[in-house]
Scaffold this motif. Structure first.
Motif, PDB file in Angstrom:
ATOM      1  N   GLY A 211       4.794  31.590 130.505  1.00 19.28           N
ATOM      2  CA  GLY A 211       5.459  30.325 130.190  1.00 19.28           C
ATOM      3  C   GLY A 211       4.517  29.142 130.345  1.00 19.28           C
ATOM      4  O   GLY A 211       4.745  28.072 129.774  1.00 19.28           O
ATOM      5  N   ARG A 236      -0.214  39.215 134.909  1.00 14.47           N
ATOM      6  CA  ARG A 236      -1.285  39.833 134.116  1.00 14.47           C
ATOM      7  C   ARG A 236      -1.410  39.175 132.738  1.00 14.47           C
ATOM      8  O   ARG A 236      -2.500  39.075 132.182  1.00 14.47           O
ATOM      9  CB  ARG A 236      -1.028  41.335 133.964  1.00 14.47           C
ATOM     10  CG  ARG A 236      -2.175  42.042 133.309  1.00 14.47           C
ATOM     11  CD  ARG A 236      -2.191  43.505 133.617  1.00 14.47           C
ATOM     12  NE  ARG A 236      -1.843  44.294 132.450  1.00 14.47           N
ATOM     13  CZ  ARG A 236      -1.844  45.619 132.422  1.00 14.47           C
ATOM     14  NH1 ARG A 236      -2.136  46.307 133.507  1.00 14.47           N
ATOM     15  NH2 ARG A 236      -1.539  46.272 131.334  1.00 14.47           N
ATOM     16  N   ALA A 237      -0.259  38.710 132.220  1.00 17.07           N
ATOM     17  CA  ALA A 237      -0.274  38.116 130.879  1.00 17.07           C
ATOM     18  C   ALA A 237      -1.261  36.947 130.808  1.00 17.07           C
ATOM     19  O   ALA A 237      -2.024  36.839 129.840  1.00 17.07           O
ATOM     20  CB  ALA A 237       1.137  37.660 130.512  1.00 17.07           C
ATOM     21  N   ILE A 250      -1.337  39.121 140.431  1.00 16.75           N
ATOM     22  CA  ILE A 250      -0.418  39.662 141.434  1.00 16.75           C
ATOM     23  C   ILE A 250       0.395  40.766 140.788  1.00 16.75           C
ATOM     24  O   ILE A 250       0.879  40.600 139.663  1.00 16.75           O
ATOM     25  CB  ILE A 250       0.493  38.538 141.960  1.00 16.75           C
ATOM     26  CG1 ILE A 250      -0.343  37.576 142.805  1.00 16.75           C
ATOM     27  CG2 ILE A 250       1.660  39.083 142.773  1.00 16.75           C
ATOM     28  CD1 ILE A 250       0.335  36.287 143.121  1.00 16.75           C
ATOM     29  N   GLY A 251       0.532  41.864 141.487  1.00 21.96           N
ATOM     30  CA  GLY A 251       1.361  42.934 140.941  1.00 21.96           C
ATOM     31  C   GLY A 251       0.801  44.304 141.213  1.00 21.96           C
ATOM     32  O   GLY A 251      -0.109  44.469 142.021  1.00 21.96           O
ATOM     33  N   GLN A 252       1.350  45.247 140.495  1.00 24.64           N
ATOM     34  CA  GLN A 252       1.015  46.655 140.688  1.00 24.64           C
ATOM     35  C   GLN A 252      -0.483  46.912 140.549  1.00 24.64           C
ATOM     36  O   GLN A 252      -1.062  47.685 141.299  1.00 24.64           O
ATOM     37  CB  GLN A 252       1.770  47.456 139.628  1.00 24.64           C
ATOM     38  CG  GLN A 252       1.633  48.952 139.748  1.00 24.64           C
ATOM     39  CD  GLN A 252       2.325  49.636 138.579  1.00 24.64           C
ATOM     40  OE1 GLN A 252       3.267  49.103 137.988  1.00 24.64           O
ATOM     41  NE2 GLN A 252       1.869  50.815 138.234  1.00 24.64           N
ATOM     42  N   GLY A 254      -2.664  44.373 140.613  1.00 23.49           N
ATOM     43  CA  GLY A 254      -3.332  43.191 141.158  1.00 23.49           C
ATOM     44  C   GLY A 254      -3.138  43.159 142.663  1.00 23.49           C
ATOM     45  O   GLY A 254      -3.077  44.201 143.313  1.00 23.49           O
ATOM     46  N   GLY A 269       9.281  38.365 135.440  1.00 23.61           N
ATOM     47  CA  GLY A 269       9.757  39.244 136.508  1.00 23.61           C
ATOM     48  C   GLY A 269       9.703  40.706 136.119  1.00 23.61           C
ATOM     49  O   GLY A 269      10.549  41.501 136.544  1.00 23.61           O
ATOM     50  N   GLN A 272       6.229  45.447 137.142  1.00 16.77           N
ATOM     51  CA  GLN A 272       4.841  45.561 137.624  1.00 16.77           C
ATOM     52  C   GLN A 272       4.402  44.282 138.337  1.00 16.77           C
ATOM     53  O   GLN A 272       3.524  44.318 139.188  1.00 16.77           O
ATOM     54  CB  GLN A 272       3.882  45.846 136.459  1.00 16.77           C
ATOM     55  CG  GLN A 272       4.098  47.171 135.774  1.00 16.77           C
ATOM     56  CD  GLN A 272       5.099  47.089 134.635  1.00 16.77           C
ATOM     57  OE1 GLN A 272       5.732  46.067 134.418  1.00 16.77           O
ATOM     58  NE2 GLN A 272       5.249  48.189 133.915  1.00 16.77           N
ATOM     59  N   ASN A 289      14.746  30.867 130.666  1.00 14.63           N
ATOM     60  CA  ASN A 289      15.684  31.900 130.216  1.00 14.63           C
ATOM     61  C   ASN A 289      16.527  32.354 131.406  1.00 14.63           C
ATOM     62  O   ASN A 289      16.035  33.010 132.320  1.00 14.63           O
ATOM     63  CB  ASN A 289      14.890  33.076 129.629  1.00 14.63           C
ATOM     64  CG  ASN A 289      15.791  34.230 129.236  1.00 14.63           C
ATOM     65  OD1 ASN A 289      17.020  34.135 129.315  1.00 14.63           O
ATOM     66  ND2 ASN A 289      15.184  35.319 128.807  1.00 14.63           N
ATOM     67  N   GLY A 304      15.149  26.122 133.470  1.00 19.97           N
ATOM     68  CA  GLY A 304      14.698  24.924 132.768  1.00 19.97           C
ATOM     69  C   GLY A 304      13.271  25.074 132.295  1.00 19.97           C
ATOM     70  O   GLY A 304      12.583  26.055 132.642  1.00 19.97           O
TER      71      GLY A 304
HETATM   72  C1  LIG Z   1       0.523  49.908 134.000  1.00 18.19           C
HETATM   73  C2  LIG Z   1       0.846  48.447 133.991  1.00 18.19           C
HETATM   74  C3  LIG Z   1       0.445  47.690 135.038  1.00 18.19           C
HETATM   75  C4  LIG Z   1       0.744  46.303 135.052  1.00 18.19           C
HETATM   76  N1  LIG Z   1       0.353  45.559 136.117  1.00 18.19           N
HETATM   77  C5  LIG Z   1       0.731  44.245 136.183  1.00 18.19           C
HETATM   78  C6  LIG Z   1       0.414  43.441 137.312  1.00 18.19           C
HETATM   79  O1  LIG Z   1      -0.254  43.865 138.270  1.00 18.19           O
HETATM   80  N2  LIG Z   1       0.838  42.151 137.324  1.00 18.19           N
HETATM   81  C7  LIG Z   1       1.565  41.598 136.291  1.00 18.19           C
HETATM   82  O2  LIG Z   1       1.922  40.402 136.379  1.00 18.19           O
HETATM   83  N3  LIG Z   1       1.852  42.343 135.209  1.00 18.19           N
HETATM   84  C8  LIG Z   1       1.447  43.632 135.112  1.00 18.19           C
HETATM   85  N4  LIG Z   1       1.738  44.359 133.997  1.00 18.19           N
HETATM   86  C9  LIG Z   1       2.312  43.638 132.837  1.00 18.19           C
HETATM   87  C10 LIG Z   1       3.815  43.447 132.965  1.00 18.19           C
HETATM   88  O3  LIG Z   1       4.489  44.558 132.425  1.00 18.19           O
HETATM   89  C11 LIG Z   1       4.257  42.194 132.159  1.00 18.19           C
HETATM   90  O4  LIG Z   1       3.828  42.340 130.821  1.00 18.19           O
HETATM   91  C12 LIG Z   1       3.706  40.891 132.698  1.00 18.19           C
HETATM   92  O5  LIG Z   1       3.951  40.796 134.084  1.00 18.19           O
HETATM   93  C13 LIG Z   1       4.400  39.732 131.971  1.00 18.19           C
HETATM   94  O6  LIG Z   1       3.863  38.528 132.408  1.00 18.19           O
HETATM   95  P1  LIG Z   1       4.702  37.186 132.319  1.00 18.19           P
HETATM   96  O7  LIG Z   1       5.937  37.325 133.127  1.00 18.19           O
HETATM   97  O8  LIG Z   1       3.775  36.084 132.624  1.00 18.19           O
HETATM   98  O9  LIG Z   1       4.997  37.089 130.749  1.00 18.19           O
HETATM   99  P2  LIG Z   1       6.344  37.282 129.953  1.00 18.19           P
HETATM  100  O10 LIG Z   1       6.973  38.573 130.269  1.00 18.19           O
HETATM  101  O11 LIG Z   1       5.992  36.995 128.540  1.00 18.19           O
HETATM  102  O12 LIG Z   1       7.284  36.147 130.537  1.00 18.19           O
HETATM  103  C14 LIG Z   1       7.087  34.782 130.315  1.00 18.19           C
HETATM  104  C15 LIG Z   1       8.326  34.079 130.884  1.00 18.19           C
HETATM  105  O13 LIG Z   1       8.131  32.694 130.787  1.00 18.19           O
HETATM  106  C16 LIG Z   1       9.357  32.101 130.417  1.00 18.19           C
HETATM  107  N5  LIG Z   1       9.038  30.825 129.775  1.00 18.19           N
HETATM  108  C17 LIG Z   1       8.474  30.606 128.544  1.00 18.19           C
HETATM  109  N6  LIG Z   1       8.299  29.292 128.335  1.00 18.19           N
HETATM  110  C18 LIG Z   1       8.760  28.649 129.423  1.00 18.19           C
HETATM  111  C19 LIG Z   1       8.867  27.299 129.787  1.00 18.19           C
HETATM  112  N7  LIG Z   1       8.419  26.310 128.994  1.00 18.19           N
HETATM  113  N8  LIG Z   1       9.414  26.995 130.979  1.00 18.19           N
HETATM  114  C20 LIG Z   1       9.864  27.955 131.808  1.00 18.19           C
HETATM  115  N9  LIG Z   1       9.792  29.279 131.509  1.00 18.19           N
HETATM  116  C21 LIG Z   1       9.238  29.628 130.344  1.00 18.19           C
HETATM  117  C22 LIG Z   1      10.032  33.094 129.500  1.00 18.19           C
HETATM  118  O14 LIG Z   1      11.430  32.915 129.516  1.00 18.19           O
HETATM  119  C23 LIG Z   1       9.607  34.417 130.142  1.00 18.19           C
HETATM  120  O15 LIG Z   1      10.577  34.882 131.069  1.00 18.19           O
HETATM  121  C24 LIG Z   1       1.444  45.721 133.965  1.00 18.19           C
HETATM  122  C25 LIG Z   1       1.844  46.529 132.912  1.00 18.19           C
HETATM  123  C26 LIG Z   1       1.557  47.870 132.907  1.00 18.19           C
HETATM  124  C27 LIG Z   1       2.010  48.708 131.753  1.00 18.19           C
END
Ligand SMILES: Cc1cc2nc3c(=O)[nH]c(=O)nc-3n(C[C@H](O)[C@H](O)[C@H](O)COP(=O)(O)OP(=O)(O)OC[C@H]3O[C@@H](n4cnc5c(N)ncnc54)[C@H](O)[C@@H]3O)c2cc1C
Length: 324
Positions: A211, A236-237, A250-252, A254, A269, A272, A289, A304
């Protein structure tokens, strides 16, 4: 009398919060089972940390002073811990679950002939062994594990217990040690800077997710971290996009953190990610969301746009701190 030995990891010469949590848990178990409580400090100058260990109830503190402990090299740490365990003959040796401890725990078990349970969220002494709950499968489940050995070595996730002072007038046993057997040479320390505060030991963490889309979002995350004295973490994203360094993940796959307050900013959330922060005491989620899974683990949720919420939050915190 059997004893429990608690390893005190240091940051800038002082025990880390996670070490004092483990020491506190060891003190509770020692009192419950009539065991002696000892601590071990390895440092170039262990005196301040030894005093602190006594503040948290260690009746005996084994200290080993050597310059090689400055940078947590495995070989001298192993040699010194092996010598202290030989001297103290503890039934249980408990460690904070740090990267450095993860590096040596297996080797130390081989050296001492002990058993290991790594990275637990809870542990107790029962029927002559140690029983522990270990988060498994990205912390979705807790596995009950039991180890019997002499000694049992156990590492404990930070945030699993609350550190409480209980001063004793104990003794300090300085042990002689030479690091001549060291086969490692430190070539370079690549320090990770996450908001200037060590992420693994931070009391407050501000974590950015997808986000946070641009420099303005990053600046808001950094400002929130600054006003709360937080370390900066990331999903991770946003590590994969290069916006935040891999050391902040941070995470699985990290870091595992358990601060008193965790701000999840624009983090969905995913399981991982939650695996690395669910032990945080208070979780504040900011997400636009309302159905985002982060709200399932959040203590406080703000639905928000982070670009509107963060400036208001920062202004309120500055106001409360009297720094506006
Ligand atoms: C084997 C494996 C290991 C993994 N290890 C890790 C790990 O160690 N750590 C990790 O983090 N991930 C890990 N992942 C990736 C994990 O599955 C997710 O893809 C990742 O955590 C998603 O990151 P995110 O929540 O930043 O992104 P997204 O899932 O894309 O979420 C973004 C969020 O931001 C919100 N948002 C968007 N715009 C705004 C705004 N303007 N204001 C407020 N909210 C907003 C959206 O509603 C959404 O909920 C791993 C995946 C696998 C398969």
């Amino acid at each position: 009398m059997p004893s429990i030995l608690s390893f005190v990891a240091l940051s800038n010469g002082q025990p880390t919060r996670a070490s004092l949590e483990v020491l506190t848990r060891c003190r509770q178990l020692a009192a419950q089972h009539g065991h002696d409580l000892a601590a071990v400090v390895l440092a170039p100058d262990p005196s301040a940390a030894a005093d602190a260990a006594q503040q948290y109830g260690a009746a005996t503190v084994y200290t080993v002073a050597d310059s090689s402990f400055e940078n947590a090299l495995n070989t001298p740490m192993l040699g010194a811990l092996d010598a202290v365990i030989e001297q103290a003959q503890p039934a249980v040796v408990a460690f904070p679950s740090t990267e450095g401890v993860k590096d040596i725990l297996g080797a130390l078990a081989v050296r001492t002939g002990g058993a290991v349970i790594a990275d637990v969220a809870e542990f107790e002494i029962k029927d002559g062994g140690v029983e522990a709950l270990r988060p498994v499968m990205a912390a979705k489940f807790l596995a009950r594990t039991r180890a019997e050995g002499n000694p049992v070595l156990i590492s404990v996730r930070s945030g699993s217990y609350v550190a409480e002072e209980a001063p004793v007038a104990g003794t300090v046993e300085a042990m002689a040690f030479t690091s001549s057997e060291a086969k490692q040479t430190l070539r370079e320390v690549v320090a990770s800077v996450t908001g200037g505060v060590d992420l693994s030991d931070a009391r407050v963490v501000v974590a950015a997710g997808r986000g946070v889309k641009d420099d303005e979002g990053k600046r808001l995350v950094e400002e929130l971290a600054e006003v709360t004295g937080a370390a900066i973490g990331a999903s991770r994203a946003v590590v994969e996009t290069g916006m935040f360094p891999a050391t902040a993940q941070i995470g699985q796959t990290g870091k595992v953190v358990s601060p008193e307050v965790y701000f999840a900013v624009g983090v969905s959330g995913a399981i991982q990610h939650v695996a690395g922060m669910s032990n945080s005491r208070i979780i504040v989620a900011v997400n636009n969301n309302a159905d985002a899974p982060i709200f399932d683990v959040a203590t406080y949720g703000i639905v928000g746009d982070l670009y509107q919420v963060l400036p208001a939050l920062i202004a309120e915190i500055k106001n409360a701190n009297g720094t506006t």
